[in-house]
Structures are given as C-alpha cells and as structure tokens.
Design a protein around this motif. Structure first.
Motif, PDB file in Angstrom:
ATOM      1  N   THR A  82       0.844  -1.191   0.000  1.00  0.00           N
ATOM      2  CA  THR A  82       0.000   0.000   0.000  1.00  0.00           C
ATOM      3  C   THR A  82       0.882   1.245   0.000  1.00  0.00           C
ATOM      4  O   THR A  82       1.692   1.440   0.917  1.00  0.00           O
ATOM      5  N   VAL A  83       0.745   2.056  -1.029  1.00  0.00           N
ATOM      6  CA  VAL A  83       1.506   3.300  -1.119  1.00  0.00           C
ATOM      7  C   VAL A  83       0.886   4.328  -0.174  1.00  0.00           C
ATOM      8  O   VAL A  83      -0.329   4.521  -0.144  1.00  0.00           O
ATOM      9  N   ASN A  84       1.720   4.989   0.603  1.00  0.00           N
ATOM     10  CA  ASN A  84       1.261   6.023   1.528  1.00  0.00           C
ATOM     11  C   ASN A  84       0.889   7.282   0.736  1.00  0.00           C
ATOM     12  O   ASN A  84       1.735   7.887   0.083  1.00  0.00           O
ATOM     13  N   MET A  85      -0.378   7.666   0.774  1.00  0.00           N
ATOM     14  CA  MET A  85      -0.859   8.842   0.055  1.00  0.00           C
ATOM     15  C   MET A  85      -0.820  10.043   0.994  1.00  0.00           C
ATOM     16  O   MET A  85      -1.637  10.159   1.916  1.00  0.00           O
ATOM     17  N   VAL A  86       0.128  10.923   0.786  1.00  0.00           N
ATOM     18  CA  VAL A  86       0.317  12.083   1.658  1.00  0.00           C
ATOM     19  C   VAL A  86      -0.426  13.273   1.062  1.00  0.00           C
ATOM     20  O   VAL A  86      -0.154  13.681  -0.077  1.00  0.00           O
ATOM     21  N   GLN A  87      -1.346  13.827   1.819  1.00  0.00           N
ATOM     22  CA  GLN A  87      -2.220  14.873   1.305  1.00  0.00           C
ATOM     23  C   GLN A  87      -1.945  16.220   1.956  1.00  0.00           C
ATOM     24  O   GLN A  87      -1.447  16.285   3.086  1.00  0.00           O
ATOM     25  N   PRO A  88      -2.274  17.311   1.272  1.00  0.00           N
ATOM     26  CA  PRO A  88      -2.062  18.648   1.835  1.00  0.00           C
ATOM     27  C   PRO A  88      -3.092  18.981   2.905  1.00  0.00           C
ATOM     28  O   PRO A  88      -4.102  18.288   3.054  1.00  0.00           O
ATOM     29  N   ASP A  89      -2.829  20.051   3.631  1.00  0.00           N
ATOM     30  CA  ASP A  89      -3.764  20.546   4.638  1.00  0.00           C
ATOM     31  C   ASP A  89      -4.999  21.101   3.920  1.00  0.00           C
ATOM     32  O   ASP A  89      -4.901  22.097   3.209  1.00  0.00           O
ATOM     33  N   HIS A  96      -6.491  29.210   0.214  1.00  0.00           N
ATOM     34  CA  HIS A  96      -5.779  29.705  -0.971  1.00  0.00           C
ATOM     35  C   HIS A  96      -6.718  29.790  -2.177  1.00  0.00           C
ATOM     36  O   HIS A  96      -6.708  30.794  -2.909  1.00  0.00           O
ATOM     37  N   VAL A  97      -7.533  28.755  -2.381  1.00  0.00           N
ATOM     38  CA  VAL A  97      -8.465  28.738  -3.510  1.00  0.00           C
ATOM     39  C   VAL A  97      -9.524  29.822  -3.349  1.00  0.00           C
ATOM     40  O   VAL A  97      -9.877  30.519  -4.314  1.00  0.00           O
ATOM     41  N   ASP A  98     -10.020  29.999  -2.137  1.00  0.00           N
ATOM     42  CA  ASP A  98     -11.029  31.030  -1.907  1.00  0.00           C
ATOM     43  C   ASP A  98     -10.483  32.428  -2.189  1.00  0.00           C
ATOM     44  O   ASP A  98     -11.199  33.301  -2.686  1.00  0.00           O
ATOM     45  N   LEU A 111       2.102  32.749  -7.712  1.00  0.00           N
ATOM     46  CA  LEU A 111       0.892  32.024  -7.323  1.00  0.00           C
ATOM     47  C   LEU A 111       1.019  30.537  -7.635  1.00  0.00           C
ATOM     48  O   LEU A 111       0.496  29.691  -6.895  1.00  0.00           O
ATOM     49  N   ARG A 112       1.700  30.212  -8.726  1.00  0.00           N
ATOM     50  CA  ARG A 112       1.898  28.788  -9.042  1.00  0.00           C
ATOM     51  C   ARG A 112       2.772  28.127  -7.978  1.00  0.00           C
ATOM     52  O   ARG A 112       2.467  27.034  -7.488  1.00  0.00           O
ATOM     53  N   LYS A 113       3.841  28.812  -7.573  1.00  0.00           N
ATOM     54  CA  LYS A 113       4.709  28.237  -6.555  1.00  0.00           C
ATOM     55  C   LYS A 113       4.021  28.187  -5.194  1.00  0.00           C
ATOM     56  O   LYS A 113       4.291  27.293  -4.388  1.00  0.00           O
ATOM     57  N   ALA A 114       3.122  29.120  -4.954  1.00  0.00           N
ATOM     58  CA  ALA A 114       2.353  29.076  -3.704  1.00  0.00           C
ATOM     59  C   ALA A 114       1.465  27.838  -3.678  1.00  0.00           C
ATOM     60  O   ALA A 114       1.333  27.167  -2.646  1.00  0.00           O
ATOM     61  N   CYS A 115       0.851  27.527  -4.820  1.00  0.00           N
ATOM     62  CA  CYS A 115       0.016  26.335  -4.928  1.00  0.00           C
ATOM     63  C   CYS A 115       0.863  25.078  -4.728  1.00  0.00           C
ATOM     64  O   CYS A 115       0.495  24.179  -3.969  1.00  0.00           O
ATOM     65  N   CYS A 116       2.020  25.022  -5.390  1.00  0.00           N
ATOM     66  CA  CYS A 116       2.920  23.876  -5.222  1.00  0.00           C
ATOM     67  C   CYS A 116       3.380  23.756  -3.776  1.00  0.00           C
ATOM     68  O   CYS A 116       3.528  22.650  -3.246  1.00  0.00           O
ATOM     69  N   GLY A 117       3.594  24.899  -3.140  1.00  0.00           N
ATOM     70  CA  GLY A 117       4.038  24.887  -1.760  1.00  0.00           C
ATOM     71  C   GLY A 117       3.013  24.244  -0.844  1.00  0.00           C
ATOM     72  O   GLY A 117       3.346  23.440   0.032  1.00  0.00           O
ATOM     73  N   LEU A 118       1.743  24.581  -1.067  1.00  0.00           N
ATOM     74  CA  LEU A 118       0.667  24.032  -0.236  1.00  0.00           C
ATOM     75  C   LEU A 118       0.411  22.558  -0.528  1.00  0.00           C
ATOM     76  O   LEU A 118       0.194  21.760   0.385  1.00  0.00           O
ATOM     77  N   ARG A 119       0.391  22.222  -1.808  1.00  0.00           N
ATOM     78  CA  ARG A 119      -0.020  20.878  -2.209  1.00  0.00           C
ATOM     79  C   ARG A 119       1.124  19.873  -2.244  1.00  0.00           C
ATOM     80  O   ARG A 119       0.892  18.665  -2.186  1.00  0.00           O
ATOM     81  N   LYS A 120       2.375  20.351  -2.324  1.00  0.00           N
ATOM     82  CA  LYS A 120       3.509  19.440  -2.447  1.00  0.00           C
ATOM     83  C   LYS A 120       4.571  19.639  -1.364  1.00  0.00           C
ATOM     84  O   LYS A 120       4.934  18.695  -0.658  1.00  0.00           O
ATOM     85  N   ARG A 125       7.535  18.123   3.482  1.00  0.00           N
ATOM     86  CA  ARG A 125       8.253  18.497   4.698  1.00  0.00           C
ATOM     87  C   ARG A 125       7.713  17.715   5.897  1.00  0.00           C
ATOM     88  O   ARG A 125       8.462  17.260   6.764  1.00  0.00           O
ATOM     89  N   ARG A 126       6.406  17.531   5.924  1.00  0.00           N
ATOM     90  CA  ARG A 126       5.756  16.828   7.021  1.00  0.00           C
ATOM     91  C   ARG A 126       6.208  15.360   7.092  1.00  0.00           C
ATOM     92  O   ARG A 126       6.538  14.854   8.162  1.00  0.00           O
ATOM     93  N   ILE A 127       6.213  14.683   5.958  1.00  0.00           N
ATOM     94  CA  ILE A 127       6.560  13.261   5.981  1.00  0.00           C
ATOM     95  C   ILE A 127       8.061  13.036   6.149  1.00  0.00           C
ATOM     96  O   ILE A 127       8.489  11.994   6.648  1.00  0.00           O
ATOM     97  N   LEU A 128       8.881  14.018   5.752  1.00  0.00           N
ATOM     98  CA  LEU A 128      10.321  13.868   5.921  1.00  0.00           C
ATOM     99  C   LEU A 128      10.787  14.220   7.330  1.00  0.00           C
ATOM    100  O   LEU A 128      11.940  13.943   7.688  1.00  0.00           O
ATOM    101  N   GLN A 129       9.915  14.818   8.119  1.00  0.00           N
ATOM    102  CA  GLN A 129      10.282  15.212   9.475  1.00  0.00           C
ATOM    103  C   GLN A 129      10.757  14.005  10.278  1.00  0.00           C
ATOM    104  O   GLN A 129      10.040  13.001  10.414  1.00  0.00           O
ATOM    105  N   GLY A 130      11.982  14.090  10.790  1.00  0.00           N
ATOM    106  CA  GLY A 130      12.536  13.016  11.609  1.00  0.00           C
ATOM    107  C   GLY A 130      13.112  11.854  10.832  1.00  0.00           C
ATOM    108  O   GLY A 130      13.610  10.897  11.440  1.00  0.00           O
ATOM    109  N   ARG A 131      13.047  11.907   9.508  1.00  0.00           N
ATOM    110  CA  ARG A 131      13.604  10.826   8.683  1.00  0.00           C
ATOM    111  C   ARG A 131      15.104  11.028   8.499  1.00  0.00           C
ATOM    112  O   ARG A 131      15.594  12.162   8.453  1.00  0.00           O
ATOM    113  N   PRO A 132      15.862   9.940   8.319  1.00  0.00           N
ATOM    114  CA  PRO A 132      17.301  10.077   8.112  1.00  0.00           C
ATOM    115  C   PRO A 132      17.675  10.381   6.668  1.00  0.00           C
ATOM    116  O   PRO A 132      18.733  10.952   6.397  1.00  0.00           O
TER     117      PRO A 132
END
Length: 231
Positions: A82-89, A96-98, A111-120, A125-132
């Motif tokens: 099962t692939v871990n599906m990591v989703q944005p907040d 942002h959309v509103d 604005l494109r980089k802001a979207c990438c920042g939120l969605r990617k 950053r969240r899933i890499l936290q604490g990883r080696p």
C-alpha cells in the motif's frame, strides 16, 4: 534477472539494486518519494522485488490525473504493498483557492509556486520530518535544472540525506528495464506525457520538445520546478 536488455543497462540495474540495498541498510526509516512516473515505477519495483525496508509514498495533491491515482491500486494488486498517500492541509488549500481561485497558478509564477508549496512542499516536509534520508527517481537529462544532479547529496532544505540513484540513467534505459520486467506504468506515457504532474499543470508534448516541456508549459524553462528539489 534481466535477459532481454543490453549489457550496459543490465549493469545499471544491478548497481541500482545494490545502491538501494545499501541506502536501506545505512538509513533505517528511509523513504522513497514516488511521483508514480515511469522512473519511479522502476524504482518502486526494485524496492518491492527485493523486499527492502524503504517506505514508498506519493504526494496526493488533489489535482492528479485519474490514470495516476489508478496506479496506486495497481501497485497493491501487483506487489501487495500500500503506497502512503500524503495529502495537503485541506484548510490551507481551501483558503488559498477562496482567495486566489482554483486556477490562479496560470496567473503568475508566485501564485503557481504558492500552490505547489501548499499541495507538495508542505506535505513533503511533514513526511520527511525526523527521517534520516529520502530517495528520488530524478535523472540529469530530465531538464535544464537537473543537469548537475548528483547521486548523493545532503538536502539542506529539508535537513536530511538525499539519494538520486537514477541520476545518470537515460530514458531509453528506464524503458528498456520497464518493458523487460513488465513493470506497470501510467498509460498517459503512451499518450505523449513523458513527465506527469498535476492534471491542470501537465500537457502532452509536441514532436521535438524536451521531455519536461509539458510541465508548467506557460512558464520559462528555468522556473519549471515545484520546490521539492532545490539544488
């Protein structure tokens, strides 16, 4: 075993398997960030086939093609993983959309980089936290922004080791192994999409265009990165 590819590609495959095993042994808890593109399907096959303790995840941005999402089920059916599906907040994305609209990324690089920042970037950053360490399927020939890509580096942005074991592979070698081992891949690749990201930000390429031309095609070539990979 690879019996239907040339000696050079067979050697590359053996080195990849050895490198991945070495990374897994050196960095318990290492993860592989898969875009579910052809390079990453090859990498995933190498990990699953050898039973390596490398967690595979993908960034489910909420804007992926149906064909891309379908690969997650295909992976489970083929490998029992099962692939871990990591989703944005979702709250941050809605805000942002509103404020800017669902397709604001076409209006400016900011604005494109802001979207990438939120969605990617934030989910990564969240899933890499604490990883080696983390592993990618990047290759040098993919784009002008990756020509100096190294196989091993320290990722100062996320604060951990980073490995790019396919850095010196050619696209031809990738496909040679994928076909030889019957590795599943995104059917969009057969429809002119050599590089696949979010649906509204990806198009098929035209004859003679480089393989990353279909990503953020309305921007200049040197801006076509989302922030996941910063040299």
């Amino acid at each position: 075993m690879l019996t239907s590819v040339n000696t050079a590609t067979s050697g590359q495959w053996a080195v990849l398997q050895e490198n991945l095993a070495g990374i897994a042994g050196k960095h318990p808890g290492v993860v592989f960030a898969s875009s579910l593109g052809v390079e990453d399907m090859l990498m995933a096959h190498a990990i699953f086939d050898a039973g390596l303790p490398i967690e595979v995840f993908t960034l489910d941005t909420g804007r992926l093609h149906p064909e891309t999402l379908a690969l997650v089920d295909h992976i489970h059916d083929r490998y029992g993983v099962t692939v871990n599906m990591v989703q944005p907040d979702p709250v941050a994305v809605k805000r942002h959309v509103d404020e800017h609209g669902a397709f604001a990324f076409y209006e400016s690089i900011e604005l494109r980089k802001a979207c990438c920042g939120l969605r990617k970037v934030e989910p990564l950053r969240r899933i890499l936290q604490g990883r080696p360490a983390w592993v990618t399927g990047q290759r040098r020939e993919q784009s002008l922004t990756r020509t100096e890509l190294t196989e091993t580096e320290f990722d100062a942005v996320f604060g951990l080791h980073k490995y790019n074991p396919l850095a010196n592979w050619t696209l031809e070698q990738v496909w040679e192994v994928v076909h030889a081992l019957d590795i599943p891949y995104n059917p969009l690749h057969d429809q002119g999409y050599p590089s696949i990201g979010c649906e509204p930000c990806t198009r098929a390429i035209r004859a003679g265009e480089d393989i990353r031309s279909g990503r953020w095609w309305w921007e200049q070539k040197l801006s076509r990165e989302c922030g996941l990979h910063v040299s």
